[in-house]
Design a protein around this motif. Structure first.
Motif, PDB file in Angstrom:
ATOM      1  N   ALA A 118      74.689 -52.940 -78.533  1.00 56.55           N
ATOM      2  CA  ALA A 118      74.685 -53.323 -76.950  1.00 56.55           C
ATOM      3  C   ALA A 118      73.597 -53.141 -76.570  1.00 56.55           C
ATOM      4  O   ALA A 118      73.280 -53.132 -75.136  1.00 56.55           O
ATOM      5  N   LEU A 119      72.310 -52.402 -77.142  1.00 54.25           N
ATOM      6  CA  LEU A 119      71.325 -51.797 -76.546  1.00 54.25           C
ATOM      7  C   LEU A 119      71.293 -51.070 -75.587  1.00 54.25           C
ATOM      8  O   LEU A 119      70.483 -50.989 -74.518  1.00 54.25           O
ATOM      9  N   ALA A 120      72.281 -50.191 -75.326  1.00 54.57           N
ATOM     10  CA  ALA A 120      72.515 -49.300 -74.208  1.00 54.57           C
ATOM     11  C   ALA A 120      71.320 -48.403 -74.371  1.00 54.57           C
ATOM     12  O   ALA A 120      70.728 -47.849 -75.603  1.00 54.57           O
ATOM     13  N   THR A 121      70.713 -47.559 -73.438  1.00 50.44           N
ATOM     14  CA  THR A 121      69.825 -46.384 -73.507  1.00 50.44           C
ATOM     15  C   THR A 121      70.596 -45.153 -74.104  1.00 50.44           C
ATOM     16  O   THR A 121      71.634 -45.086 -74.119  1.00 50.44           O
ATOM     17  N   ALA A 122      69.574 -44.259 -74.788  1.00 53.26           N
ATOM     18  CA  ALA A 122      69.968 -43.146 -75.440  1.00 53.26           C
ATOM     19  C   ALA A 122      70.971 -42.373 -74.202  1.00 53.26           C
ATOM     20  O   ALA A 122      71.997 -41.722 -74.573  1.00 53.26           O
ATOM     21  N   ALA A 123      70.454 -42.283 -73.069  1.00 53.56           N
ATOM     22  CA  ALA A 123      70.769 -41.439 -71.937  1.00 53.56           C
ATOM     23  C   ALA A 123      72.316 -42.049 -71.589  1.00 53.56           C
ATOM     24  O   ALA A 123      73.264 -41.327 -71.301  1.00 53.56           O
ATOM     25  N   ASP A 137      65.752 -30.245 -73.766  1.00 52.11           N
ATOM     26  CA  ASP A 137      64.403 -30.966 -73.218  1.00 52.11           C
ATOM     27  C   ASP A 137      64.246 -32.397 -73.814  1.00 52.11           C
ATOM     28  O   ASP A 137      63.663 -33.217 -73.336  1.00 52.11           O
ATOM     29  N   SER A 138      64.892 -32.687 -75.026  1.00 53.30           N
ATOM     30  CA  SER A 138      64.539 -33.563 -75.841  1.00 53.30           C
ATOM     31  C   SER A 138      65.427 -34.748 -74.941  1.00 53.30           C
ATOM     32  O   SER A 138      65.411 -36.028 -75.233  1.00 53.30           O
ATOM     33  N   ALA A 139      66.230 -34.547 -74.008  1.00 55.38           N
ATOM     34  CA  ALA A 139      67.147 -35.452 -73.180  1.00 55.38           C
ATOM     35  C   ALA A 139      66.159 -36.069 -72.305  1.00 55.38           C
ATOM     36  O   ALA A 139      66.757 -37.496 -72.016  1.00 55.38           O
ATOM     37  N   VAL A 140      65.253 -35.801 -72.147  1.00 59.75           N
ATOM     38  CA  VAL A 140      64.201 -36.535 -71.167  1.00 59.75           C
ATOM     39  C   VAL A 140      63.733 -37.675 -71.962  1.00 59.75           C
ATOM     40  O   VAL A 140      63.735 -38.890 -71.347  1.00 59.75           O
ATOM     41  N   THR A 141      63.575 -37.826 -73.337  1.00 60.57           N
ATOM     42  CA  THR A 141      62.949 -38.770 -73.982  1.00 60.57           C
ATOM     43  C   THR A 141      63.977 -39.494 -74.806  1.00 60.57           C
ATOM     44  O   THR A 141      63.645 -40.712 -75.529  1.00 60.57           O
ATOM     45  N   GLY A 142      65.228 -39.104 -74.811  1.00 62.90           N
ATOM     46  CA  GLY A 142      66.156 -39.689 -75.658  1.00 62.90           C
ATOM     47  C   GLY A 142      67.196 -38.713 -76.012  1.00 62.90           C
ATOM     48  O   GLY A 142      67.502 -37.766 -75.571  1.00 62.90           O
ATOM     49  N   TRP A 143      68.102 -39.043 -77.235  1.00 62.74           N
ATOM     50  CA  TRP A 143      69.021 -38.057 -77.484  1.00 62.74           C
ATOM     51  C   TRP A 143      68.875 -37.925 -79.174  1.00 62.74           C
ATOM     52  O   TRP A 143      68.799 -38.857 -80.066  1.00 62.74           O
ATOM     53  N   ALA A 144      68.225 -36.767 -79.534  1.00 68.29           N
ATOM     54  CA  ALA A 144      68.031 -36.453 -81.052  1.00 68.29           C
ATOM     55  C   ALA A 144      69.080 -36.713 -81.940  1.00 68.29           C
ATOM     56  O   ALA A 144      68.868 -37.181 -83.048  1.00 68.29           O
ATOM     57  N   THR A 145      70.262 -36.261 -81.448  1.00 68.70           N
ATOM     58  CA  THR A 145      71.425 -36.535 -82.448  1.00 68.70           C
ATOM     59  C   THR A 145      71.590 -38.083 -82.552  1.00 68.70           C
ATOM     60  O   THR A 145      72.030 -38.400 -83.778  1.00 68.70           O
ATOM     61  N   LEU A 146      71.446 -38.672 -81.676  1.00 68.42           N
ATOM     62  CA  LEU A 146      71.607 -40.113 -82.049  1.00 68.42           C
ATOM     63  C   LEU A 146      70.602 -40.626 -82.960  1.00 68.42           C
ATOM     64  O   LEU A 146      71.026 -41.570 -83.894  1.00 68.42           O
ATOM     65  N   ARG A 147      69.313 -40.353 -82.851  1.00 65.65           N
ATOM     66  CA  ARG A 147      68.480 -40.818 -83.768  1.00 65.65           C
ATOM     67  C   ARG A 147      68.543 -40.122 -85.125  1.00 65.65           C
ATOM     68  O   ARG A 147      68.553 -40.879 -86.372  1.00 65.65           O
TER      69      ARG A 147
END
Length: 172
Positions: A118-123, A137-147
């Motif tokens: 669906a190409l939703a953003t990590a946020a 802090d990693s929530a600013v650039t994405g979600w490390a768990t998702l990667r």
């Protein structure tokens, strides 16, 4: 069989999370048919029980209970067994609970589908899947768990029984 750091193997029951929560299985209902470590039958015909109940353990499961539900944290009571033949300790959990993962299999699948298909953003994915309210802090650039989940799927360390997506790359 892969083992975690405590030497305990996690096995999924045929019972799903919702049913397990409503009516936790008895020690007999959740007992595996055989020990996954040594293959010994748990209750050989005419013999003594080889996989004995070894207590219970509370386990948290994170994520939404359905695609359009709010993320939540639920607790389930997992059943432990000890093999008298090889001393393996097994933890039996409901279908959909993964070993060494706090999120349910459905929550991880939903997150990866939202992000990759669906190409939703990590946020946005985090907002729909994670019950955590305090972000690092990693929530600013994405979600490390998702990667990490995406990497684990690609390396066949997560959902290893699923069909190889590379086998379908030629189809449109």
């Amino acid at each position: 069989m892969p083992r975690n750091r405590s030497g305990c193997s996690v096995l999924q029951s045929a019972i799903d999370i919702k049913r397990w929560q409503q009516q936790p299985p008895t020690v007999v209902e959740a007992r595996p048919a055989r020990c996954p470590a040594c293959g010994t039958a748990s209750c050989p015909l005419g013999g003594a029980i080889r996989l004995q109940g070894h207590g219970k353990r509370e386990r948290q499961v994170w994520g939404p209970s359905g695609p359009n539900h709010a993320p939540e944290v639920i607790s389930i009571i997992a059943r432990r067994y000890r093999c008298l033949s090889c001393s393996a300790v097994l933890l039996v959990v409901p279908r959909g609970v993964l070993g060494r993962r706090v999120y349910s299999a459905a929550a991880i699948g939903l997150a990866l589908a939202l992000w990759g298909l669906a190409l939703a953003t990590a946020a946005e994915v985090r907002r729909r899947v994670s019950p955590a309210k305090i972000l690092g802090d990693s929530a600013v650039t994405g979600w490390a768990t998702l990667r990490r989940w995406a990497r684990d799927v690609a390396q066949r360390g997560l959902f290893a029984d699923a069909p190889d997506p590379g086998a379908y790359s030629g189809l449109t």
